[in-house]
Design an enzyme around this catalytic site. Structure first.
Site, PDB file in Angstrom:
ATOM      1  N   ASN A 223      77.941  43.054  51.893  1.00 15.64           N
ATOM      2  CA  ASN A 223      77.823  44.498  52.100  1.00 15.64           C
ATOM      3  C   ASN A 223      76.780  45.048  51.142  1.00 15.64           C
ATOM      4  O   ASN A 223      76.189  44.307  50.347  1.00 15.64           O
ATOM      5  CB  ASN A 223      79.177  45.187  51.915  1.00 15.64           C
TER       6      ASN A 223
ATOM      7  N   ILE B 116      92.976  40.854  46.178  1.00 17.87           N
ATOM      8  CA  ILE B 116      93.049  40.783  44.714  1.00 17.87           C
ATOM      9  C   ILE B 116      93.807  41.986  44.146  1.00 17.87           C
ATOM     10  O   ILE B 116      94.672  41.847  43.268  1.00 17.87           O
ATOM     11  CB  ILE B 116      91.640  40.688  44.102  1.00 17.87           C
TER      12      ILE B 116
ATOM     13  N   LYS C  44      96.363  53.235  51.772  1.00 21.48           N
ATOM     14  CA  LYS C  44      95.959  52.096  50.948  1.00 21.48           C
ATOM     15  C   LYS C  44      96.689  52.102  49.612  1.00 21.48           C
ATOM     16  O   LYS C  44      97.117  51.044  49.128  1.00 21.48           O
ATOM     17  CB  LYS C  44      94.449  52.116  50.724  1.00 21.48           C
TER      18      LYS C  44
END
Length: 408
Positions: free
Chosen positions: A212, A310, A343
């Site tokens: 990205n 992670i 999230k």
């Protein structure tokens, strides 16, 4: 800027040694005084007479100078300075410093000192990328050595890549910043912070990868802001285009799996800020050779599998293994607040900074950022500001949360 400050400049033997001449002049113009030490190899590139003339005092080269050593010269030299600057810092002198080798005046002074040390690395790109150099740099960063550069560009040997000595004005800026930081409060002293930054690259074949447009600018700014407040920072970065942070232990990685392992190795920590734009997927089985077009130019089928999460893994660690404060980032292109709230709940982190990374925002690769901080049920929209200001505001909030001994 440097009035009353005495700088010991150690010049080691690389072709960039000639730039030490300009650095000395800049330090003096800023009001500082300079004592210089040249290694034996450095004298092959610059003349001790030239350096002596510039400094207004003898440039030193020999450890066994009877006149000075009757006064324990290497001890006096190493402790009378307010800062020691190694410029250029070759792979050789950094390796000696990392491993406690003292076999000449320069390295003996470095081993004997309790004065802060700043190094400006300069070496061939292959030396810079060597595993032994990376280990030595990590050791030195953990010992508190500050780093400036290196830059990326064409080498004297004709190769291109990281390893060029930072330009003297940049080194001067770092010296001035060191003394400015020294006068600031250190509310995060004794704390260990992990900061992830940049993109990851997931290989498709030896020449192609999934990635990205993250530049790493925001991560670097956060790492430096936390370090300025006294934290010891482990900076885990993918292959970003932006420079590496000063005063931090830098761990370079390529893939999400490598980043996950590097974060695990850096634990335990008090603070973890996950700013990296980690690829969500990777190719299950990358090709060993470059994928060729078929005769009918049919596109190959890529089987993707999920990468390690992670942020979620670290947020879910039990007991003392979990950092006290875990901060995530949510890079969104639409429905910013709705997606960020989901999230935050899904990942289990303490804070989440949501930002718009749609092409129109200019956030990826740009200088500015607009973030919204989510902490539990609280939602706080920050005004648009440059990435340095975002980092400083976040670091200040982190420090305040530790001082209050509770999370916001």
């Amino acid at each position: 800027m440097l009035y009353g400050k005495h700088i010991l400049v150690i010049i080691s033997g690389g072709v960039a040694a000639y730039k030490a001449i300009e650095l000395i002049r800049l330090i003096q113009k800023a009001g500082g005084t300079v004592q210089a030490i040249l290694t034996k190899s450095a004298t092959e590139f610059v003349s001790p007479l030239t350096i002596s003339t510039l400094c207004g005092r003898p440039a030193l080269t020999a450890l066994f100078d009877l006149t000075r050593e009757t006064e324990i010269g290497h001890i006096e030299l190493s402790r009378s300075a307010d800062l020691i600057v190694i410029a250029p810092g070759t792979a050789n002198i950094l390796a000696k410093l990392a491993n406690g080798i003292a076999d000449d005046l320069a390295t003996t002074c470095l081993l004997a000192t309790d004065t802060p040390i700043m190094a400006a690395p300069a070496m061939n790109v292959r030396m810079w990328e060597a595993a032994s150099t990376r280990r030595n740099l990590a050791l030195l960063a953990n010992d508190g050595v500050q780093f400036v550069g290196p830059d990326e560009g064409e080498m004297a040997c004709g190769e291109f890549g990281p390893g060029r000595l930072a330009e003297p004005p940049v080194i001067l800026e770092a010296i001035v910043a060191h003394f400015e930081r020294a006068n600031r409060p250190k509310p995060l002293a004794g704390k260990h912070a992990i900061v992830t930054s940049g993109p990851t690259r997931e290989p498709i074949d030896p020449v192609r990868f999934l990635s990205n447009a993250s530049s790493g600018k925001q991560g670097v700014a956060i790492a430096e802001a936390l370090a300025a407040l006294g934290a010891r920072v482990s900076f885990v970065t993918g292959p970003a285009q932006y420079r590496q942070p000063r005063g931090c232990a830098v761990i370079d990685v390529e893939t999400a799996i490598e980043m996950d392992r590097a974060v695990e190795a850096a634990l335990p920590a008090d603070i973890a800020v996950f700013c990296a734009a980690v690829s969500d997927w990777r190719v299950e089985t990358p090709a060993d050779d470059k994928i060729k077009k078929d005769a009918d130019e049919t596109a190959p089928t890529l089987t993707l599998v999920a990468n390690p999460d992670i942020l979620r893994r670290v947020s879910s660690l039990a007991g003392g293994n979990r950092p006290r404060l875990v901060v995530g980032f949510a890079a969104e292109t639409s429905n910013l607040l709705e997606n960020a709230k989901a999230k935050l709940k899904r990942k289990g982190c303490d804070w989440l900074l949501a930002n718009d990374v749609s092409p129109a925002s200019g956030t990826f690769g740009g200088a500015n950022n607009t973030v919204t901080l989510l902490a539990g049920e609280a939602v706080e929209a920050w005004e648009p500001m440059d990435k340095q200001a975002v980092a400083q505001k976040l670091a200040t909030r982190i420090a305040e949360s530790f001082q209050r001994d509770r999370r916001i």
